[in-house]
Write a protein that holds these residues in place. Structure first.
Motif, PDB file in Angstrom:
ATOM      1  N   CYS A  18     -84.271 -23.674  18.962  1.00 23.94           N
ATOM      2  CA  CYS A  18     -84.385 -22.616  19.974  1.00 23.94           C
ATOM      3  C   CYS A  18     -83.962 -21.292  19.351  1.00 23.94           C
ATOM      4  O   CYS A  18     -82.914 -21.198  18.711  1.00 23.94           O
ATOM      5  CB  CYS A  18     -83.486 -22.983  21.161  1.00 23.94           C
ATOM      6  SG  CYS A  18     -83.330 -21.670  22.367  1.00 23.94           S
ATOM      7  N   ASN A  36     -82.872 -21.148  27.772  1.00 20.49           N
ATOM      8  CA  ASN A  36     -84.193 -21.311  27.153  1.00 20.49           C
ATOM      9  C   ASN A  36     -84.451 -22.776  26.784  1.00 20.49           C
ATOM     10  O   ASN A  36     -85.554 -23.284  26.968  1.00 20.49           O
ATOM     11  CB  ASN A  36     -84.292 -20.427  25.907  1.00 20.49           C
ATOM     12  CG  ASN A  36     -85.686 -20.413  25.334  1.00 20.49           C
ATOM     13  OD1 ASN A  36     -86.667 -20.285  26.064  1.00 20.49           O
ATOM     14  ND2 ASN A  36     -85.787 -20.557  24.029  1.00 20.49           N
ATOM     15  N   CYS A  37     -83.439 -23.456  26.251  1.00 11.82           N
ATOM     16  CA  CYS A  37     -83.644 -24.841  25.796  1.00 11.82           C
ATOM     17  C   CYS A  37     -82.865 -25.816  26.660  1.00 11.82           C
ATOM     18  O   CYS A  37     -82.833 -27.012  26.371  1.00 11.82           O
ATOM     19  CB  CYS A  37     -83.226 -24.982  24.338  1.00 11.82           C
ATOM     20  SG  CYS A  37     -81.483 -24.639  24.060  1.00 11.82           S
ATOM     21  N   CYS A  76     -77.644 -22.912  27.106  1.00 13.87           N
ATOM     22  CA  CYS A  76     -78.683 -21.902  26.877  1.00 13.87           C
ATOM     23  C   CYS A  76     -79.816 -22.172  27.853  1.00 13.87           C
ATOM     24  O   CYS A  76     -80.257 -23.308  28.002  1.00 13.87           O
ATOM     25  CB  CYS A  76     -79.158 -22.009  25.430  1.00 13.87           C
ATOM     26  SG  CYS A  76     -80.722 -21.200  25.107  1.00 13.87           S
ATOM     27  N   CYS A 123     -80.617 -19.475  21.177  1.00 15.43           N
ATOM     28  CA  CYS A 123     -79.253 -19.933  20.879  1.00 15.43           C
ATOM     29  C   CYS A 123     -79.102 -20.350  19.415  1.00 15.43           C
ATOM     30  O   CYS A 123     -78.066 -20.890  19.035  1.00 15.43           O
ATOM     31  CB  CYS A 123     -78.877 -21.080  21.790  1.00 15.43           C
ATOM     32  SG  CYS A 123     -79.922 -22.537  21.557  1.00 15.43           S
TER      33      CYS A 123
HETATM   34 ZN   LIG Z   1     -81.377 -22.486  23.279  1.00 18.87          ZN
END
Ligand SMILES: [Zn+2]
Ligand SMILES: [Zn+2]
Length: 407
Positions: free
Chosen positions: A144, A203-204, A201, A147
């Protein structure tokens, strides 16, 4: 950087036995191991482990004896740049020194190789024969970017796991009727990583990796067949925490062709031949993977005869300039719908060849019992005539003979 002599590192003579080397290593390792709070020294320990790795292996030791450090760098092993984690095979020995507790030996290597991925590739018949270039799209895991792969929300960082104090392993004691057993298991709180993400995080979702599509130009070699696997190194999932990536295995499937049947590097083709050409011979245009080619049909060809067309088969997989052959199976077609004229000509032909179109002897059996013109019926009649024609005649013959005998 000059390297110290390995025998010096272990503190043994050059002619030391393997047992002496092992003993020297054990006593020094206990002293220098990073887990030893008083005298631990990581770089000295690495040096020691490297020295032992070589001198405990007969083959590497003899290379080292003959060529020194240089003997070990060029060869298959390549010991330069070996890292701490590479000595995981020694962990068994370490666990003996330090009692098998959670602080024993090395912690589980946090570096993980990424997973291999499978990709199914469908090829047309001719693409497999001649090879092709394909653009495939593989969905694999990548670190990712938000992060940097640690799974923690920006501004936060992974914290040391409280359950295992960052060791990734815990000691678990189980009581059974046989007594207490203690074993070292992977920490269930952090999954062996030694750290935990407090704020994931977004995003992931804390996983540290996300799945992304990646286009790959794939060169499919000529001669490949269904069921083959092509390996694309390092195109699989990225390794976690900087681990090496996995590979992609492309599994090849090949569609059937309406005209060609493949058998290894040989191609089979069914080619209909007219009745007249089979008898008279001639030339035929036959399809090949290289386009139509003319073959000679010899006079008197029987159905099922094969004709070999050299070099029109499939290229050899690793040597594409060499090719297999094509085998043409000639199938003689008997005409089915004859015009009146054709029928007449064929009948003339049969006559010329003295071919009987109807069997002369024995005549076909008529199943109609009342038909007295049948062969069987006529036989019966003949027998009856020879025997006198009637039962009365037979009796007369019998008495007549008897009478003659009495005379
Ligand atoms: Zn991430
Ligand atoms: Zn833990």
């Amino acid at each position: 950087m000059t390297k110290r002599d390995y025998y010096e590192v272990l503190g043994v003579e050059r002619n030391a036995s393997s047992e002496q080397i092992k003993r020297a290593f054990r006593s020094k390792a206990r002293h220098l191991h990073p887990d030893n709070k008083e005298s631990g020294d990581e770089s000295a320990f690495k040096e020691l482990a490297a020295a032992y790795e070589v001198l405990s292996d007969e083959q590497k030791r003899s290379l080292y004896d003959r060529y020194g450090h240089d003997g070990l760098t060029g060869g298959a092993g390549g010991f330069e740049g070996m890292d701490f984690g590479a000595f995981s095979d020694l962990s068994e020995i370490f666990s003996q020194f330090f009692g098998g507790g959670p602080r024993s030996g090395f912690r589980r290597s946090p570096v993980e190789r990424g997973a291999d991925l499978k990709y199914d590739l469908q090829l047309e018949f001719l693409e497999a024969v001649f090879g092709c270039e394909k653009k495939i799209s593989v969905r694999h895991l990548e670190d990712c970017t938000v992060c940097s792969g640690n799974g923690a929300a920006p501004g936060t960082g992974p914290v040391t796991c409280s359950t295992c104090a960052g060791m990734g392993q815990i000691r678990q004691t189980t009581s059974t009727f046989l007594g207490q057993f203690t074993q070292v298991i992977t920490c269930p709180n952090c999954g062996g990583e030694g750290t935990r993400v407090e704020k994931a995080c977004s995003n992931c979702k804390g996983r540290g990796q996300v799945r992304k599509s990646r286009d790959i130009e794939l060169k499919v070699p000529a001669g490949i067949d269904g069921g083959s696997r092509l390996r694309i190194p390092n195109a699989g999932d990225q390794g976690r925490r900087g681990g090496p990536p996995g590979d992609v295995y492309v599994v090849v499937h090949v569609s059937e062709h309406p005209g060609f049947v493949r058998e290894g590097t040989t191609i089979h083709v069914r080619q209909p031949v007219s009745f007249s050409m089979a008898a008279l011979g001639g030339e035929l245009s036959v399809p090949t993977v290289d386009g139509p080619r003319v073959v000679k049909v010899p006079a008197g060809t029987q159905s099922g005869t094969t004709v070999l067309m050299r070099g029109h088969g499939v290229p050899q997989l690793n040597n594409p300039t060499r090719r297999g052959d094509q085998i043409v199976h000639l199938i003689v077609e008997t005409p089915t719908r004859l015009s009146a004229e054709e029928r007449k000509l064929l009948e003339q032909l049969a006559e010329l060849r003295h071919e009987r179109l109807k069997s002369a002897e024995p005549e076909p059996v008529e199943e109609n019992a009342g038909d007295e013109s049948g062969g069987r019926a006529r036989e019966k009649t003949r027998d009856a005539t020879r025997d006198g024609g009637s039962i009365m005649g037979k009796i007369a013959d019998f008495f007549g003979a008897k009478d003659a005998g009495n005379e």
